[in-house]
Design a protein around this motif. Structure first.
Motif, PDB file in Angstrom:
ATOM      1  N   HIS A 273      47.340  48.847  50.666  1.00 21.80           N
ATOM      2  CA  HIS A 273      48.302  47.892  50.184  1.00 21.80           C
ATOM      3  C   HIS A 273      47.691  46.504  49.923  1.00 21.80           C
ATOM      4  O   HIS A 273      47.889  45.766  48.945  1.00 21.80           O
ATOM      5  N   LEU A 274      46.804  46.047  50.937  1.00 24.57           N
ATOM      6  CA  LEU A 274      45.998  44.783  50.688  1.00 24.57           C
ATOM      7  C   LEU A 274      45.103  44.789  49.644  1.00 24.57           C
ATOM      8  O   LEU A 274      44.703  43.776  49.105  1.00 24.57           O
ATOM      9  N   VAL A 275      44.311  45.787  49.749  1.00 26.08           N
ATOM     10  CA  VAL A 275      43.360  45.792  48.610  1.00 26.08           C
ATOM     11  C   VAL A 275      43.763  45.668  47.239  1.00 26.08           C
ATOM     12  O   VAL A 275      43.585  45.284  46.305  1.00 26.08           O
ATOM     13  N   GLY A 276      45.088  46.598  47.228  1.00 22.57           N
ATOM     14  CA  GLY A 276      46.070  46.365  45.766  1.00 22.57           C
ATOM     15  C   GLY A 276      46.179  44.857  45.368  1.00 22.57           C
ATOM     16  O   GLY A 276      46.390  44.542  44.316  1.00 22.57           O
ATOM     17  N   ARG A 277      46.599  44.087  46.469  1.00 19.34           N
ATOM     18  CA  ARG A 277      47.059  42.669  46.159  1.00 19.34           C
ATOM     19  C   ARG A 277      45.802  41.771  45.866  1.00 19.34           C
ATOM     20  O   ARG A 277      46.021  41.155  44.812  1.00 19.34           O
ATOM     21  N   ILE A 278      44.870  42.184  46.412  1.00 14.98           N
ATOM     22  CA  ILE A 278      43.518  41.575  45.971  1.00 14.98           C
ATOM     23  C   ILE A 278      43.123  41.994  44.694  1.00 14.98           C
ATOM     24  O   ILE A 278      42.729  41.130  43.755  1.00 14.98           O
ATOM     25  N   GLU A 279      43.168  43.063  44.404  1.00 17.68           N
ATOM     26  CA  GLU A 279      42.737  43.419  42.880  1.00 17.68           C
ATOM     27  C   GLU A 279      43.789  43.091  41.776  1.00 17.68           C
ATOM     28  O   GLU A 279      43.399  42.334  40.703  1.00 17.68           O
ATOM     29  N   LEU A 282      42.513  39.224  41.313  1.00 18.34           N
ATOM     30  CA  LEU A 282      41.496  39.072  40.842  1.00 18.34           C
ATOM     31  C   LEU A 282      41.037  39.621  39.526  1.00 18.34           C
ATOM     32  O   LEU A 282      40.153  39.350  38.847  1.00 18.34           O
ATOM     33  N   ILE A 283      41.336  40.784  39.375  1.00 16.13           N
ATOM     34  CA  ILE A 283      41.199  41.601  38.221  1.00 16.13           C
ATOM     35  C   ILE A 283      41.354  40.676  36.917  1.00 16.13           C
ATOM     36  O   ILE A 283      40.244  40.847  36.105  1.00 16.13           O
ATOM     37  N   PRO A 284      42.472  39.784  36.900  1.00 16.24           N
ATOM     38  CA  PRO A 284      42.420  38.948  35.511  1.00 16.24           C
ATOM     39  C   PRO A 284      41.416  37.994  35.373  1.00 16.24           C
ATOM     40  O   PRO A 284      40.883  37.719  34.434  1.00 16.24           O
ATOM     41  N   LEU A 285      40.610  37.551  36.709  1.00 13.37           N
ATOM     42  CA  LEU A 285      39.763  36.674  36.815  1.00 13.37           C
ATOM     43  C   LEU A 285      38.173  37.283  36.440  1.00 13.37           C
ATOM     44  O   LEU A 285      37.649  36.536  35.692  1.00 13.37           O
ATOM     45  N   VAL A 286      37.997  38.209  36.995  1.00 11.66           N
ATOM     46  CA  VAL A 286      36.518  38.670  37.181  1.00 11.66           C
ATOM     47  C   VAL A 286      36.515  40.090  36.436  1.00 11.66           C
ATOM     48  O   VAL A 286      35.255  40.654  36.138  1.00 11.66           O
ATOM     49  N   GLY A 287      37.479  40.905  36.069  1.00 12.73           N
ATOM     50  CA  GLY A 287      37.442  42.013  35.242  1.00 12.73           C
ATOM     51  C   GLY A 287      37.545  43.255  36.445  1.00 12.73           C
ATOM     52  O   GLY A 287      37.068  43.036  37.505  1.00 12.73           O
ATOM     53  N   ALA A 400      33.333  41.964  46.795  1.00 12.17           N
ATOM     54  CA  ALA A 400      32.086  41.567  46.085  1.00 12.17           C
ATOM     55  C   ALA A 400      32.365  41.463  44.373  1.00 12.17           C
ATOM     56  O   ALA A 400      32.987  42.517  44.030  1.00 12.17           O
ATOM     57  N   VAL A 401      31.831  40.712  43.827  1.00 13.02           N
ATOM     58  CA  VAL A 401      32.063  40.167  42.501  1.00 13.02           C
ATOM     59  C   VAL A 401      30.862  40.364  41.972  1.00 13.02           C
ATOM     60  O   VAL A 401      29.728  39.966  42.329  1.00 13.02           O
ATOM     61  N   ASP A 402      30.845  40.655  40.525  1.00  8.87           N
ATOM     62  CA  ASP A 402      29.826  40.689  39.499  1.00  8.87           C
ATOM     63  C   ASP A 402      29.253  39.383  39.096  1.00  8.87           C
ATOM     64  O   ASP A 402      30.359  38.694  38.881  1.00  8.87           O
ATOM     65  N   ASN A 403      28.240  39.218  38.481  1.00 10.30           N
ATOM     66  CA  ASN A 403      27.909  38.229  37.939  1.00 10.30           C
ATOM     67  C   ASN A 403      28.795  37.726  36.598  1.00 10.30           C
ATOM     68  O   ASN A 403      29.208  38.813  36.171  1.00 10.30           O
ATOM     69  N   VAL A 404      28.779  36.496  36.239  1.00 12.56           N
ATOM     70  CA  VAL A 404      29.797  36.105  35.052  1.00 12.56           C
ATOM     71  C   VAL A 404      28.954  36.590  33.722  1.00 12.56           C
ATOM     72  O   VAL A 404      27.960  36.023  33.728  1.00 12.56           O
ATOM     73  N   ASN A 424      34.341  29.702  46.456  1.00 12.15           N
ATOM     74  CA  ASN A 424      35.344  28.992  47.354  1.00 12.15           C
ATOM     75  C   ASN A 424      36.460  29.171  46.682  1.00 12.15           C
ATOM     76  O   ASN A 424      37.671  29.710  47.631  1.00 12.15           O
ATOM     77  N   SER A 425      36.770  28.989  45.665  1.00 13.18           N
ATOM     78  CA  SER A 425      38.151  29.172  45.024  1.00 13.18           C
ATOM     79  C   SER A 425      38.510  30.721  45.084  1.00 13.18           C
ATOM     80  O   SER A 425      39.499  31.121  45.617  1.00 13.18           O
ATOM     81  N   LEU A 426      37.551  31.718  44.824  1.00 14.05           N
ATOM     82  CA  LEU A 426      37.974  33.196  44.993  1.00 14.05           C
ATOM     83  C   LEU A 426      38.259  33.599  46.610  1.00 14.05           C
ATOM     84  O   LEU A 426      39.151  34.302  46.641  1.00 14.05           O
ATOM     85  N   THR A 427      37.347  32.807  47.350  1.00 15.22           N
ATOM     86  CA  THR A 427      37.896  32.954  48.761  1.00 15.22           C
ATOM     87  C   THR A 427      39.108  32.528  49.164  1.00 15.22           C
ATOM     88  O   THR A 427      39.782  33.301  49.863  1.00 15.22           O
ATOM     89  N   ALA A 428      39.518  31.334  48.665  1.00 18.52           N
ATOM     90  CA  ALA A 428      41.049  30.885  48.886  1.00 18.52           C
ATOM     91  C   ALA A 428      42.047  31.733  48.448  1.00 18.52           C
ATOM     92  O   ALA A 428      43.177  31.942  49.281  1.00 18.52           O
ATOM     93  N   LEU A 429      41.831  32.288  47.280  1.00 21.41           N
ATOM     94  CA  LEU A 429      42.836  33.146  46.698  1.00 21.41           C
ATOM     95  C   LEU A 429      42.812  34.574  47.540  1.00 21.41           C
ATOM     96  O   LEU A 429      44.072  35.048  47.678  1.00 21.41           O
TER      97      LEU A 429
END
Length: 587
Positions: A273-279, A282-287, A400-404, A424-429
């Motif tokens: 459930h927590l992984v789903g909330r993170i995805e 963040l998916i709209p931001l990093v893909g 873990a996020v891939d390069n932009v 830092n912004s991603l960590t706060a989210l």
């Protein structure tokens, strides 16, 4: 005779022509025998042993070629039904015969095999006829006529047997259960017996090959049986497999383990459930391809119950109050102390009332008694506390996020790492998504790494050698190779042995080119004299050999010899023919 007056050469020529003429007469009379095919002639010249061997090899070769072709073109057969008893198999075979369907029976296992492309069609046709028929072990046996004079005990036994069959059918509907048998022990109940005997049940399972039943299915079977029989407790149900393993004993020994499994499932649900909330965040931001997230939740499953009774002395409260007051009036004690005091009193006298001045009367005593009781209650609190289990004690989140990927002006894409501010912004989210609580010791780590390879894993393609059409093509190729091997290794040498080798062509003049014609003509003129003498001798020798030769090829050789003789010395041949005409005229 005129033949005797000719020289030696004429005599030889005449003999050759006479022999040729006689051969022509004989051949004209036996024309069909002379025109026999060389194969038939060779077959006649063979011995019986060779003929039999040749025919045997030819028959075996043809049979093997036909078998290979039939094997390659034969359809693939698959079982129509599995685990049929003899009665069911007999009914199905009879139905297939009526339908004129193609089938065969495996002699090793007794399974009915049909073409692979007709399996489902034949199953539907047989199902429309109610085949294969199921064993009547359920309530349908109660529909049969029990006959006259059936006792109550027999009726009860029939009902119990029907109940066992219905429970067995329900168990066989589970995955992995091939067959099942249920035995119920139902003691006779009486209203006069205080201690009733509880019923019990035993279940025998026959599992499918390679299948291992798990504890959840065992527990489900136990509760299924216990719920089907009145007053049957789950603890009195025994489940055994076909290998003699007691399954219910293993279930009872692992009750605590089953609780641990439930706790693990709950923990996994919380983490997912927590992984789903993170995805989702963040998916709209990093893909989707550039994000990997995992959550480890430390959950406390300890169940605590506590009862507290607290007193607060600083807050007393008046609970009850009781007050009692008592008053008595009487004269003071008089007389001389001693024995006289204990004497009975004298005759009474009327009291004298005191005057207004208070003189002349006796003094009276008033006694007053007061009693007051107060009950105070302290602040008293009784609490019964039961802490909920499954409380999250700490969360550990790793992202873990891939390069932009940045698109350049020329249309090419270049990847760059995230800046520290972006991380830092991603960590706060992420902290907000999982409900970060620093007091619990939660930790959130967001790392930027370059991913290797692409996105989601795909199923590997089916190997070429496992595809059905490859096997079918392989069968045809093997059959073709075997047929060609039979043709070139067996049939071709056999046919060549039947045909005789072609006769050697006679020596003929070699055609020469125009450039070398002059040189060959000169060489021929030089050798003409020598060849004339040798030719005369060779013709005489060949004529003698031809006269003595008798065989299939003597006629062809003699005919060739006469042709050469006519070409070399036509005058002599004309003289011989003239002599034959004169002899015929004189005769």
């Amino acid at each position: 005779m005129e033949l005797a007056t000719t020289d030696n050469g004429d005599e030889t020529t005449e003999q050759a022509l006479a022999t040729t003429e006689s051969r022509d007469l004989v051949s004209s009379e036996t024309a069909p025998a002379a025109q026999i095919h060389p194969v038939i002639q060779t077959w006649r010249e063979m011995g019986w042993g060779r003929r039999v061997g040749l025919m045997s090899v030819l028959a075996m070769t043809i049979a093997l070629a036909v078998a290979v072709i039939l094997w390659a073109s034969a359809p693939e057969y698959k079982p129509l039904f599995l685990d049929l008893n003899d009665a069911q198999a007999g009914e199905i075979v009879t139905a297939l015969d009526r339908m004129e369907a193609d089938y065969k029976i495996d002699k090793r296992h007794g399974t009915i095999l049909v073409p692979a492309d007709q399996v489902h069609e034949l199953r539907l046709h047989l199902a429309a006829q109610g085949l294969p028929r199921q064993d009547e072990n359920g309530y349908e046996i109660l529909e049969k006529d029990p006959g006259f004079g059936t006792s109550r005990a027999l009726e009860k036994a029939r009902f119990q047997h029907a109940l066992e069959g219905e429970i067995a059918r329900s168990i066989m509907a589970l995955e992995g259960v091939k067959a099942a048998r249920v035995h119920l022990a139902l003691p006779k109940q009486s209203v006069f017996v205080r201690q009733r005997k509880p019923p019990s049940a035993s279940v025998l399972l026959q599992l499918a090959p390679g299948y291992e039943i798990d504890l959840r299915q065992v527990r489900a079977i136990v509760h299924l049986v216990s719920s089907s029989v009145p007053r049957l407790e789950p603890e009195r149900v025994t489940v055994v497999d076909q290998y003699g393993h007691l399954l219910t004993d293993r279930e009872q020994d692992t009750d605590e383990m089953s609780l641990t499994d439930k706790q693990f499932e709950y923990k996994k649900k919380v983490e997912d459930h927590l992984v789903g909330r993170i995805e989702t965040l963040l998916i709209p931001l990093v893909g989707r391809e550039g994000l990997r997230a995992q959550v480890a939740a430390d959950i406390d499953f300890t169940a605590v119950e506590r009862t507290e009774e607290l007193y607060n002395p600083d807050l007393p409260a008046l609970r009850s109050e009781q007050e009692e007051q008592k008053t008595e009036r009487g004269a003071n004690a008089m007389g001389v102390p001693g024995a006289l005091t204990n004497q009975p009193p004298a005759a009474g006298t009327a009291p004298q009332v005191a005057n207004a001045a208070g003189t002349g009367g006796t003094e009276q005593v008033v006694e007053t008694q007061k009693k007051r009781v107060r009950n105070y209650e302290l602040d008293h609190t009784i609490s019964h506390i039961r802490q909920a289990n499954g409380v999250v004690r700490r969360l550990t989140v790793a992202v873990a996020v891939d390069n932009v990927k940045v698109t350049q002006q020329d249309g090419s894409q270049v990847s760059r790492p995230y800046t520290q501010e972006e991380l830092n912004s991603l960590t706060a989210l992420v902290k907000q998504a999982v409900g970060f609580d620093a007091s619990r010791g939660d930790r959130v780590t967001v790392t930027n790494v370059a991913f290797h390879g692409g996105g989601e894993l795909s199923m590997p393609p089916v190997p070429l050698w496992r595809q059905p059409w490859v096997w079918y093509a392989g069968k045809l190729l093997v059959a073709a190779l075997m047929v060609l091997a039979l043709i070139f290794a067996v049939l071709r040498p056999m046919v060549r042995s039947l045909f005789p080798p072609p006769p050697q062509p006679p020596a003929a003049d070699v055609d020469t080119d125009e450039s070398g014609a002059a040189e060959q003509e000169e060489a021929r003129e030089d050798e003409a004299a020598e060849e004339a003498e040798e030719e005369t001798l060779s013709l005489e020798q060949q004529s003698e050999e031809l006269l003595m030769l008798e065989g299939p090829q003597s006629y062809e050789k003699r005919l060739e010899f006469v042709r050469r003789l006519i070409e070399d010395d036509p005058d002599r041949v004309v003289q011989v023919i003239k002599n034959w005409v004169e002899e015929d005229a004189a005769g």
